[in-house]
Design a protein around this motif. Structure first.
Motif, PDB file in Angstrom:
ATOM      1  N   ARG A 113      20.194   8.120   0.743  1.00  0.00           N
ATOM      2  CA  ARG A 113      19.625   8.175   2.236  1.00  0.00           C
ATOM      3  C   ARG A 113      19.934   9.589   2.832  1.00  0.00           C
ATOM      4  O   ARG A 113      20.843   9.858   3.462  1.00  0.00           O
ATOM      5  N   PRO A 114      18.834  10.446   2.787  1.00  0.00           N
ATOM      6  CA  PRO A 114      19.192  11.748   3.445  1.00  0.00           C
ATOM      7  C   PRO A 114      19.200  11.562   4.863  1.00  0.00           C
ATOM      8  O   PRO A 114      18.275  11.036   5.319  1.00  0.00           O
ATOM      9  N   CYS A 115      19.907  12.613   5.610  1.00  0.00           N
ATOM     10  CA  CYS A 115      20.016  12.443   6.989  1.00  0.00           C
ATOM     11  C   CYS A 115      18.324  12.974   7.509  1.00  0.00           C
ATOM     12  O   CYS A 115      18.029  13.966   6.935  1.00  0.00           O
ATOM     13  N   PRO A 116      17.856  12.296   8.327  1.00  0.00           N
ATOM     14  CA  PRO A 116      16.622  12.684   8.994  1.00  0.00           C
ATOM     15  C   PRO A 116      16.459  13.867   9.696  1.00  0.00           C
ATOM     16  O   PRO A 116      17.767  14.350  10.296  1.00  0.00           O
ATOM     17  N   ARG A 136      24.791  23.706   9.009  1.00  0.00           N
ATOM     18  CA  ARG A 136      23.814  24.252   8.342  1.00  0.00           C
ATOM     19  C   ARG A 136      24.512  24.575   6.865  1.00  0.00           C
ATOM     20  O   ARG A 136      23.668  24.475   5.969  1.00  0.00           O
ATOM     21  N   LEU A 137      25.971  24.885   6.536  1.00  0.00           N
ATOM     22  CA  LEU A 137      26.490  24.942   5.322  1.00  0.00           C
ATOM     23  C   LEU A 137      26.134  23.466   4.665  1.00  0.00           C
ATOM     24  O   LEU A 137      26.134  23.675   3.043  1.00  0.00           O
ATOM     25  N   MET A 138      26.046  22.312   5.163  1.00  0.00           N
ATOM     26  CA  MET A 138      26.046  21.166   4.300  1.00  0.00           C
ATOM     27  C   MET A 138      24.489  20.992   4.104  1.00  0.00           C
ATOM     28  O   MET A 138      23.828  20.574   2.910  1.00  0.00           O
ATOM     29  N   ALA A 139      23.714  21.103   5.174  1.00  0.00           N
ATOM     30  CA  ALA A 139      22.290  20.733   5.120  1.00  0.00           C
ATOM     31  C   ALA A 139      21.367  21.654   4.557  1.00  0.00           C
ATOM     32  O   ALA A 139      20.324  21.338   3.972  1.00  0.00           O
ATOM     33  N   ARG A 233      24.207  16.714   2.935  1.00  0.00           N
ATOM     34  CA  ARG A 233      24.092  17.008   1.333  1.00  0.00           C
ATOM     35  C   ARG A 233      23.120  16.422   0.661  1.00  0.00           C
ATOM     36  O   ARG A 233      22.384  17.036  -0.016  1.00  0.00           O
ATOM     37  N   THR A 234      22.934  15.128   1.170  1.00  0.00           N
ATOM     38  CA  THR A 234      21.893  14.313   0.245  1.00  0.00           C
ATOM     39  C   THR A 234      20.475  14.863   0.850  1.00  0.00           C
ATOM     40  O   THR A 234      19.571  14.833  -0.040  1.00  0.00           O
ATOM     41  N   ARG A 235      20.360  15.295   2.024  1.00  0.00           N
ATOM     42  CA  ARG A 235      19.023  15.850   2.569  1.00  0.00           C
ATOM     43  C   ARG A 235      18.924  17.027   1.917  1.00  0.00           C
ATOM     44  O   ARG A 235      17.644  17.408   1.225  1.00  0.00           O
ATOM     45  N   TRP A 236      19.916  18.140   1.461  1.00  0.00           N
ATOM     46  CA  TRP A 236      19.615  19.372   0.702  1.00  0.00           C
ATOM     47  C   TRP A 236      19.111  18.885  -0.737  1.00  0.00           C
ATOM     48  O   TRP A 236      17.988  19.501  -1.072  1.00  0.00           O
ATOM     49  N   ALA A 237      19.486  17.980  -1.246  1.00  0.00           N
ATOM     50  CA  ALA A 237      19.367  17.669  -2.590  1.00  0.00           C
ATOM     51  C   ALA A 237      17.950  17.116  -2.816  1.00  0.00           C
ATOM     52  O   ALA A 237      17.179  17.396  -3.486  1.00  0.00           O
ATOM     53  N   THR A 238      17.307  16.178  -1.616  1.00  0.00           N
ATOM     54  CA  THR A 238      16.168  15.796  -1.687  1.00  0.00           C
ATOM     55  C   THR A 238      15.265  16.876  -1.374  1.00  0.00           C
ATOM     56  O   THR A 238      14.150  17.053  -2.228  1.00  0.00           O
ATOM     57  N   ARG A 239      15.299  17.628  -0.475  1.00  0.00           N
ATOM     58  CA  ARG A 239      14.524  18.871  -0.259  1.00  0.00           C
ATOM     59  C   ARG A 239      14.175  19.728  -1.577  1.00  0.00           C
ATOM     60  O   ARG A 239      13.222  20.047  -1.714  1.00  0.00           O
ATOM     61  N   GLY A 240      15.601  20.182  -2.183  1.00  0.00           N
ATOM     62  CA  GLY A 240      15.463  20.619  -3.155  1.00  0.00           C
ATOM     63  C   GLY A 240      14.714  20.202  -4.409  1.00  0.00           C
ATOM     64  O   GLY A 240      13.745  20.760  -5.147  1.00  0.00           O
TER      65      GLY A 240
END
Length: 281
Positions: A113-116, A136-139, A233-240
């Protein structure tokens, strides 16, 4: 070094837990791991009382069954208790390990569940300058809160020299779980902020760096209920993954030891699923 917190447990558990935490430190376990074990074992001691050398398997099983925990918490507590009693058996002369009979836990695989994006934008708008940097460091860099709190000005590496006309990003030495380090590119403006700190980016009240719980609370209070820094962090992984389609690269960026762990962070992009259905037709 993190400040040692007092062990909130009755005697003779208190001295036993203190010795066990010293053993973990000698074994190279991180401050975060030892802090978690201290909390878990202190709760066990307060709930059971008595003497850890005489706790029975039946008492331990009843205690374990009575806890209203999520699967991940239950799994972690089981591991902590088993290792503690294993140490008592090996190093303190206890004749058995009463935790051997605790049932194993196989937690369900969560749907990522990436943060919207709108939640992140709203949180940044409400945040002060320091809290915005945490977000920002997390996202944008994909860091854990335990990694954010340890960032130091010495952790910035200047960008590599350009040989192809492309301007490269500075690098950040990330102090990950289990004392493992990895190096990640980082936006230039964030790197400059870290350099300007001349020490820990988020200093603690009594020296050293801030705690991971401090970082987590500051970020979570800016997000809607049910959302936390972990979802950034999940959002970062998803976008990556959407940009690279390289799960191994994403796993390395997250600092995971296995691809299986990374799969819990990365939902399959809807566009790829549509391609799958179209191909089948």
């Amino acid at each position: 070094m993190a400040k040692q917190t007092q062990i909130n447990a009755p005697e003779p558990w208190r001295e036993s837990i203190k010795q066990y935490l010293s053993y973990l430190r000698a074994a190279g376990q991180s401050d975060d791991t030892r802090s978690t074990r201290r909390c878990q074992l202190s709760k066990l001691a307060r709930d059971l009382g008595g003497d850890p050398m005489t706790v029975s398997a039946a008492e331990l099983l009843r205690w374990y069954a009575d806890q209203d925990w999520r699967e991940e918490t239950r799994k972690s507590a089981r591991a902590a208790v088993r290792k503690y009693f294993e140490w008592l058996q090996t190093h303190q002369g206890r004749p058995d390990n009463p935790a051997d009979g605790l049932p194993s836990i196989r937690p369900p695989k969560p749907h990522p569940r990436p943060c919207p994006e709108e939640y992140i934008a709203a949180a940044k708008a409400r945040a002060n300058d320091i809290d915005r940097l945490m977000i920002r460091l997390m996202a944008e860099v994909g860091l854990r809160r335990q990694e954010v709190c340890k960032i130091h000005s010495n952790d910035i590496i200047d960008p590599p020299a350009s040989s192809d006309g492309i301007e490269h990003m500075p690098r950040l030495v990330v102090h990950g779980k289990g004392s493992k380090q990895r190096i990640l590119p980082i936006p230039l403006d964030i790197a400059e902020r870290i350099k300007e700190s001349n020490g820990y980016l988020f200093p603690g009240r009594f020296g050293g760096h801030a705690s991971s719980s401090y970082i987590g609370k500051h970020v979570s209070r800016l997000l809607p209920d049910g959302w936390s820094g972990h979802k950034l962090r999940t959002r970062w992984a998803t976008r990556g993954y959407e940009a690279t389609h390289d799960i191994y690269l994403v796993s390395a960026g997250l600092g995971h030891a296995s691809i299986e762990t990374t799969m819990a962070y990365v939902p399959m992009p809807d566009s790829r699923l549509e391609e799958l259905i179209k191909a089948a037709r």
